[in-house]
Design a protein around this motif. Structure first.
Motif, PDB file in Angstrom:
ATOM      1  N   ALA A 269       0.962  -1.537   0.027  1.00 15.58           N
ATOM      2  CA  ALA A 269       0.015   0.398  -0.363  1.00 15.58           C
ATOM      3  C   ALA A 269       1.072   1.069  -0.330  1.00 15.58           C
ATOM      4  O   ALA A 269       0.413   2.022  -0.329  1.00 15.58           O
ATOM      5  N   ALA A 270       1.717   1.391   0.719  1.00 17.14           N
ATOM      6  CA  ALA A 270       2.730   2.073   1.053  1.00 17.14           C
ATOM      7  C   ALA A 270       4.048   2.760  -0.758  1.00 17.14           C
ATOM      8  O   ALA A 270       3.607   4.060  -0.637  1.00 17.14           O
ATOM      9  N   VAL A 271       3.515   2.005  -1.027  1.00 18.80           N
ATOM     10  CA  VAL A 271       4.475   1.944  -2.497  1.00 18.80           C
ATOM     11  C   VAL A 271       4.017   1.534  -4.108  1.00 18.80           C
ATOM     12  O   VAL A 271       3.779   1.598  -4.819  1.00 18.80           O
ATOM     13  N   GLN A 272       2.761   0.937  -3.660  1.00 17.14           N
ATOM     14  CA  GLN A 272       1.789   0.735  -4.714  1.00 17.14           C
ATOM     15  C   GLN A 272       1.957   2.090  -5.818  1.00 17.14           C
ATOM     16  O   GLN A 272       1.709   1.741  -7.002  1.00 17.14           O
ATOM     17  N   GLU A 273       1.192   2.963  -5.834  1.00 22.17           N
ATOM     18  CA  GLU A 273       0.650   4.124  -6.473  1.00 22.17           C
ATOM     19  C   GLU A 273       2.385   4.165  -7.903  1.00 22.17           C
ATOM     20  O   GLU A 273       2.255   4.291  -8.253  1.00 22.17           O
ATOM     21  N   GLU A 274       2.985   4.882  -6.701  1.00 21.91           N
ATOM     22  CA  GLU A 274       4.250   5.130  -7.410  1.00 21.91           C
ATOM     23  C   GLU A 274       4.601   3.632  -8.164  1.00 21.91           C
ATOM     24  O   GLU A 274       5.690   3.825  -9.334  1.00 21.91           O
ATOM     25  N   LEU A 275       5.079   2.836  -7.891  1.00 24.07           N
ATOM     26  CA  LEU A 275       5.645   1.519  -8.940  1.00 24.07           C
ATOM     27  C   LEU A 275       4.150   1.122  -9.837  1.00 24.07           C
ATOM     28  O   LEU A 275       5.301   0.998 -10.674  1.00 24.07           O
ATOM     29  N   VAL A 276       3.633   1.536  -9.869  1.00 25.89           N
ATOM     30  CA  VAL A 276       2.539   1.219 -10.759  1.00 25.89           C
ATOM     31  C   VAL A 276       2.761   2.107 -11.841  1.00 25.89           C
ATOM     32  O   VAL A 276       2.404   2.029 -13.688  1.00 25.89           O
ATOM     33  N   ASN A 277       2.928   3.339 -11.312  1.00 22.77           N
ATOM     34  CA  ASN A 277       2.730   4.095 -12.353  1.00 22.77           C
ATOM     35  C   ASN A 277       4.422   4.336 -13.177  1.00 22.77           C
ATOM     36  O   ASN A 277       4.383   4.730 -13.861  1.00 22.77           O
ATOM     37  N   GLN A 278       5.393   3.885 -12.469  1.00 22.72           N
ATOM     38  CA  GLN A 278       6.642   3.985 -13.428  1.00 22.72           C
ATOM     39  C   GLN A 278       6.815   2.696 -14.259  1.00 22.72           C
ATOM     40  O   GLN A 278       6.677   2.440 -15.422  1.00 22.72           O
ATOM     41  N   MET A 279       5.500   1.236 -13.370  1.00 25.21           N
ATOM     42  CA  MET A 279       5.366   0.696 -14.576  1.00 25.21           C
ATOM     43  C   MET A 279       4.587   0.566 -15.951  1.00 25.21           C
ATOM     44  O   MET A 279       4.506   0.391 -17.082  1.00 25.21           O
ATOM     45  N   ILE A 280       3.674   1.653 -15.582  1.00 26.91           N
ATOM     46  CA  ILE A 280       2.561   2.333 -16.644  1.00 26.91           C
ATOM     47  C   ILE A 280       3.566   3.255 -17.601  1.00 26.91           C
ATOM     48  O   ILE A 280       3.433   2.633 -18.718  1.00 26.91           O
ATOM     49  N   LYS A 281       4.601   4.123 -17.207  1.00 23.73           N
ATOM     50  CA  LYS A 281       5.267   4.434 -18.123  1.00 23.73           C
ATOM     51  C   LYS A 281       5.985   3.724 -19.057  1.00 23.73           C
ATOM     52  O   LYS A 281       6.217   3.831 -20.147  1.00 23.73           O
ATOM     53  N   ASP A 282       6.385   2.669 -17.863  1.00 19.98           N
ATOM     54  CA  ASP A 282       7.298   1.455 -19.471  1.00 19.98           C
ATOM     55  C   ASP A 282       6.628   1.168 -20.025  1.00 19.98           C
ATOM     56  O   ASP A 282       6.713   0.385 -21.600  1.00 19.98           O
ATOM     57  N   LEU A 283       5.884   0.881 -20.215  1.00 17.00           N
ATOM     58  CA  LEU A 283       4.433  -0.177 -20.670  1.00 17.00           C
ATOM     59  C   LEU A 283       3.712   0.892 -22.228  1.00 17.00           C
ATOM     60  O   LEU A 283       4.620   0.581 -23.031  1.00 17.00           O
ATOM     61  N   VAL A 284       3.779   2.496 -22.005  1.00 18.64           N
ATOM     62  CA  VAL A 284       3.125   2.929 -22.668  1.00 18.64           C
ATOM     63  C   VAL A 284       4.034   3.565 -23.755  1.00 18.64           C
ATOM     64  O   VAL A 284       4.808   3.717 -25.062  1.00 18.64           O
ATOM     65  N   GLU A 285       5.514   3.758 -22.994  1.00 20.18           N
ATOM     66  CA  GLU A 285       7.319   3.696 -23.488  1.00 20.18           C
ATOM     67  C   GLU A 285       7.333   2.561 -24.674  1.00 20.18           C
ATOM     68  O   GLU A 285       7.455   2.140 -26.235  1.00 20.18           O
ATOM     69  N   GLN A 286       6.856   1.337 -24.439  1.00 22.60           N
ATOM     70  CA  GLN A 286       7.438   0.340 -25.405  1.00 22.60           C
ATOM     71  C   GLN A 286       6.243   0.380 -26.198  1.00 22.60           C
ATOM     72  O   GLN A 286       6.317  -0.169 -26.951  1.00 22.60           O
ATOM     73  N   ILE A 287       5.044  -0.088 -25.850  1.00 24.73           N
ATOM     74  CA  ILE A 287       3.573   0.092 -26.543  1.00 24.73           C
ATOM     75  C   ILE A 287       4.142   1.551 -28.394  1.00 24.73           C
ATOM     76  O   ILE A 287       3.844   1.045 -29.233  1.00 24.73           O
ATOM     77  N   PHE A 288       4.565   2.597 -27.730  1.00 26.67           N
ATOM     78  CA  PHE A 288       3.985   3.594 -28.682  1.00 26.67           C
ATOM     79  C   PHE A 288       5.701   3.398 -29.515  1.00 26.67           C
ATOM     80  O   PHE A 288       5.217   3.499 -30.499  1.00 26.67           O
ATOM     81  N   ASN A 289       6.828   2.618 -29.068  1.00 27.29           N
ATOM     82  CA  ASN A 289       7.885   2.119 -29.870  1.00 27.29           C
ATOM     83  C   ASN A 289       7.825   1.141 -30.950  1.00 27.29           C
ATOM     84  O   ASN A 289       7.769   1.296 -31.693  1.00 27.29           O
ATOM     85  N   ALA A 290       6.660   0.367 -30.312  1.00 25.58           N
ATOM     86  CA  ALA A 290       6.141  -0.662 -31.318  1.00 25.58           C
ATOM     87  C   ALA A 290       5.203  -0.525 -32.218  1.00 25.58           C
ATOM     88  O   ALA A 290       5.508  -1.077 -33.143  1.00 25.58           O
ATOM     89  N   THR A 291       4.308   0.986 -31.696  1.00 24.18           N
ATOM     90  CA  THR A 291       3.425   1.212 -32.990  1.00 24.18           C
ATOM     91  C   THR A 291       3.733   2.140 -33.792  1.00 24.18           C
ATOM     92  O   THR A 291       3.690   2.139 -34.889  1.00 24.18           O
ATOM     93  N   VAL A 292       4.693   3.295 -32.784  1.00 21.88           N
ATOM     94  CA  VAL A 292       4.717   3.999 -34.170  1.00 21.88           C
ATOM     95  C   VAL A 292       6.809   4.204 -34.738  1.00 21.88           C
ATOM     96  O   VAL A 292       6.971   5.375 -35.085  1.00 21.88           O
ATOM     97  N   ALA A 293       6.939   4.206 -33.547  1.00 23.69           N
ATOM     98  CA  ALA A 293       8.392   4.526 -33.370  1.00 23.69           C
ATOM     99  C   ALA A 293       9.533   2.995 -34.703  1.00 23.69           C
ATOM    100  O   ALA A 293      10.590   3.621 -35.489  1.00 23.69           O
ATOM    101  N   ASN A 294       9.081   2.541 -34.539  1.00 26.10           N
ATOM    102  CA  ASN A 294       9.345   1.063 -36.019  1.00 26.10           C
ATOM    103  C   ASN A 294      11.202   0.937 -34.929  1.00 26.10           C
ATOM    104  O   ASN A 294      11.505   1.160 -35.699  1.00 26.10           O
ATOM    105  N   TRP A 295      11.200   0.719 -34.201  1.00 24.06           N
ATOM    106  CA  TRP A 295      12.428   0.603 -33.515  1.00 24.06           C
ATOM    107  C   TRP A 295      12.283  -0.790 -33.349  1.00 24.06           C
ATOM    108  O   TRP A 295      11.554  -2.016 -33.006  1.00 24.06           O
TER     109      TRP A 295
END
Length: 163
Positions: free
Chosen positions: A137-163
């Motif tokens: 409960a103490a760390v969940q919000e921060e860690l989930v937001n970090q995972m979301i940032k990582d996932l969004v970057e992965q999806i962005f790169n896979a869809t429109v960055a053609n990396w």
């Protein structure tokens, strides 16, 4: 004659740089449809799905010129959050869990109506660890937001960055 050859070479060659990493032909692709990803994981943390959906839409709004539409987009991103779990990552010398790893997985279906060879369905996963002396409960919000940032970057790169 040398001048004509140089001019011909300059007009024949062109270099394009994109500072945001996106490689989109805006002549063919003008819109994107990003569906809300429902949370279908067995373990659910309430704010996760809305935070993920907002972050994904914001990434495309901030780093492309694509207009977001509700339907019939030139590109379409849809999917679901399929997993949110935690597991012991490491054990202390006393035999107790020392670190716990959180993992979040999303399944993404991408359709590019301008070039269907780029279509895919793929899973993306992000992980974060925390000391077991801390409560989730103490760390969940921060860690989930970090995972979301990582996932969004992965999806962005896979869809429109053609990396």
């Amino acid at each position: 004659m040398l001048f004509a050859a140089v001019m011909l070479m300059m007009t024949a060659c062109s270099v394009s740089y994109k500072l945001n990493g996106a490689s989109i032909d805006y002549n063919k692709t003008k819109t994107i449809q990003i569906a809300d990803f429902p949370n279908r994981a067995a373990y659910v943390w309430g704010p996760m799905a809305p935070n993920f959906n907002n972050a994904l839409k914001d990434e495309f709004a901030n780093h492309t010129k694509l207009q977001q539409v509700k339907r019939n987009g030139d590109m379409k991103i849809e999917g679901e959050i399929t997993q949110y779990s935690q597991r012991n990552k490491s054990v202390s010398s006393e035999g107790y869990a020392a670190q716990t790893e959180l993992a979040m997985t999303v399944n993404v279906r991408f359709t590019n109506n301008a070039d269907h060879t780029q279509d895919f369905e793929r899973q993306f996963t992000a992980t974060q660890s925390y000391e077991t002396t801390q409560s989730l409960a103490a760390v969940q919000e921060e860690l989930v937001n970090q995972m979301i940032k990582d996932l969004v970057e992965q999806i962005f790169n896979a869809t429109v960055a053609n990396w």
